[in-house]
Design a protein around this motif. Structure first.
Motif, PDB file in Angstrom:
ATOM      1  N   HIS A  24      -2.044   0.060  -3.287  1.00 24.88           N
ATOM      2  CA  HIS A  24      -1.970   1.426  -3.811  1.00 24.88           C
ATOM      3  C   HIS A  24      -0.520   1.915  -3.869  1.00 24.88           C
ATOM      4  O   HIS A  24      -0.105   2.509  -4.874  1.00 24.88           O
ATOM      5  CB  HIS A  24      -2.830   2.378  -2.988  1.00 24.88           C
ATOM      6  CG  HIS A  24      -2.887   3.740  -3.576  1.00 24.88           C
ATOM      7  ND1 HIS A  24      -3.543   4.003  -4.767  1.00 24.88           N
ATOM      8  CD2 HIS A  24      -2.330   4.908  -3.186  1.00 24.88           C
ATOM      9  CE1 HIS A  24      -3.400   5.284  -5.067  1.00 24.88           C
ATOM     10  NE2 HIS A  24      -2.672   5.854  -4.127  1.00 24.88           N
ATOM     11  N   ALA A  25       0.235   1.663  -2.816  1.00 28.85           N
ATOM     12  CA  ALA A  25       1.646   2.078  -2.815  1.00 28.85           C
ATOM     13  C   ALA A  25       2.410   1.406  -3.953  1.00 28.85           C
ATOM     14  O   ALA A  25       3.254   2.028  -4.605  1.00 28.85           O
ATOM     15  CB  ALA A  25       2.288   1.758  -1.465  1.00 28.85           C
ATOM     16  N   ALA A  26       2.107   0.139  -4.224  1.00 29.09           N
ATOM     17  CA  ALA A  26       2.775  -0.573  -5.322  1.00 29.09           C
ATOM     18  C   ALA A  26       2.374  -0.005  -6.673  1.00 29.09           C
ATOM     19  O   ALA A  26       3.210   0.058  -7.592  1.00 29.09           O
ATOM     20  CB  ALA A  26       2.452  -2.067  -5.248  1.00 29.09           C
ATOM     21  N   LEU A  27       1.123   0.417  -6.837  1.00 30.22           N
ATOM     22  CA  LEU A  27       0.698   1.041  -8.094  1.00 30.22           C
ATOM     23  C   LEU A  27       1.424   2.372  -8.307  1.00 30.22           C
ATOM     24  O   LEU A  27       1.842   2.687  -9.426  1.00 30.22           O
ATOM     25  CB  LEU A  27      -0.817   1.260  -8.099  1.00 30.22           C
ATOM     26  CG  LEU A  27      -1.665   0.004  -8.263  1.00 30.22           C
ATOM     27  CD1 LEU A  27      -3.130   0.297  -7.934  1.00 30.22           C
ATOM     28  CD2 LEU A  27      -1.534  -0.553  -9.673  1.00 30.22           C
ATOM     29  N   ARG A  82       6.480  -6.265 -13.887  1.00 28.41           N
ATOM     30  CA  ARG A  82       7.377  -6.939 -12.934  1.00 28.41           C
ATOM     31  C   ARG A  82       7.709  -6.017 -11.764  1.00 28.41           C
ATOM     32  O   ARG A  82       7.747  -6.452 -10.608  1.00 28.41           O
ATOM     33  CB  ARG A  82       8.654  -7.391 -13.627  1.00 28.41           C
ATOM     34  CG  ARG A  82       8.469  -8.563 -14.561  1.00 28.41           C
ATOM     35  CD  ARG A  82       9.798  -8.910 -15.235  1.00 28.41           C
ATOM     36  NE  ARG A  82       9.653  -9.870 -16.289  1.00 28.41           N
ATOM     37  CZ  ARG A  82       9.859 -11.184 -16.137  1.00 28.41           C
ATOM     38  NH1 ARG A  82      10.203 -11.668 -14.971  1.00 28.41           N
ATOM     39  NH2 ARG A  82       9.706 -11.995 -17.161  1.00 28.41           N
ATOM     40  N   ALA A  83       7.934  -4.744 -12.057  1.00 25.39           N
ATOM     41  CA  ALA A  83       8.225  -3.771 -10.994  1.00 25.39           C
ATOM     42  C   ALA A  83       7.035  -3.640 -10.051  1.00 25.39           C
ATOM     43  O   ALA A  83       7.206  -3.543  -8.828  1.00 25.39           O
ATOM     44  CB  ALA A  83       8.584  -2.413 -11.599  1.00 25.39           C
ATOM     45  N   LEU A  88       4.571  -4.630  -4.907  1.00 20.89           N
ATOM     46  CA  LEU A  88       3.451  -5.160  -4.133  1.00 20.89           C
ATOM     47  C   LEU A  88       3.940  -6.155  -3.094  1.00 20.89           C
ATOM     48  O   LEU A  88       3.506  -6.111  -1.933  1.00 20.89           O
ATOM     49  CB  LEU A  88       2.419  -5.807  -5.055  1.00 20.89           C
ATOM     50  CG  LEU A  88       1.203  -6.418  -4.348  1.00 20.89           C
ATOM     51  CD1 LEU A  88       0.493  -5.397  -3.473  1.00 20.89           C
ATOM     52  CD2 LEU A  88       0.251  -7.015  -5.372  1.00 20.89           C
ATOM     53  N   ALA A  89       4.846  -7.039  -3.465  1.00 22.99           N
ATOM     54  CA  ALA A  89       5.392  -8.003  -2.501  1.00 22.99           C
ATOM     55  C   ALA A  89       6.072  -7.272  -1.350  1.00 22.99           C
ATOM     56  O   ALA A  89       5.905  -7.637  -0.181  1.00 22.99           O
ATOM     57  CB  ALA A  89       6.360  -8.951  -3.193  1.00 22.99           C
ATOM     58  N   LYS A  90       6.820  -6.228  -1.670  1.00 19.69           N
ATOM     59  CA  LYS A  90       7.509  -5.447  -0.626  1.00 19.69           C
ATOM     60  C   LYS A  90       6.501  -4.773   0.301  1.00 19.69           C
ATOM     61  O   LYS A  90       6.573  -4.909   1.530  1.00 19.69           O
ATOM     62  CB  LYS A  90       8.414  -4.404  -1.270  1.00 19.69           C
ATOM     63  CG  LYS A  90       9.128  -3.515  -0.266  1.00 19.69           C
ATOM     64  CD  LYS A  90       9.915  -2.420  -0.965  1.00 19.69           C
ATOM     65  CE  LYS A  90       9.218  -1.113  -0.704  1.00 19.69           C
ATOM     66  NZ  LYS A  90       9.771   0.044  -1.327  1.00 19.69           N
TER      67      LYS A  90
END
Length: 129
Positions: A24-27, A82-83, A88-90
């Protein structure tokens, strides 16, 4: 409104919650979705069988593998995607998930492909901005 499905090979409920928070944070970071726009199905694979190639595309993954499917409206650029992957990886890394174990699929669709209940196509009647 993205709809997220996560299948994690060996995740317990607490880890599933952390993965859901990370996605969710990555979205929010990668696509700028509203913070309250959260719809997720989170599953651990304890009783299920999950098959994956541990070295596909040169990435060394193990039973910490997490499969993330995001269904979202069409229109994000390759750079936004890509962002999202980087975010998401972070966030997953901060939640204790090794980024090498993330397998992600984005599935885009149109306004007519969503119903939020009552047998209606709300996006067709009132398109989001």
């Amino acid at each position: 409104m993205p709809l997220v499905r996560v299948d994690a090979v060996a995740a317990d409920p607490q880890q599933l919650d952390a993965i859901g928070d990370a996605v969710h944070a990555a979205l929010v970071d990668g696509f700028g979705i509203p913070a309250d726009d959260r719809f997720q199905v989170l599953r651990g694979a304890a009783g299920d069988r999950v098959v994956y190639d541990p070295g596909f595309r040169g990435v060394d993954r193990d039973d910490g593998a997490v499969f993330v499917q995001v269904f979202l409206r069409r229109g994000r650029t390759d750079e936004q995607k890509r962002a999202f992957y980087r975010a998401l990886a972070k966030h997953a890394g901060l939640a204790g998930i090794e980024p090498r174990n993330l397998v992600v699929a984005l599935t885009e669709n149109g306004l007519a492909d969503w119903s939020f209940g009552n047998g209606e196509a709300q996006y067709l009647d009132d398109p989001p901005s």
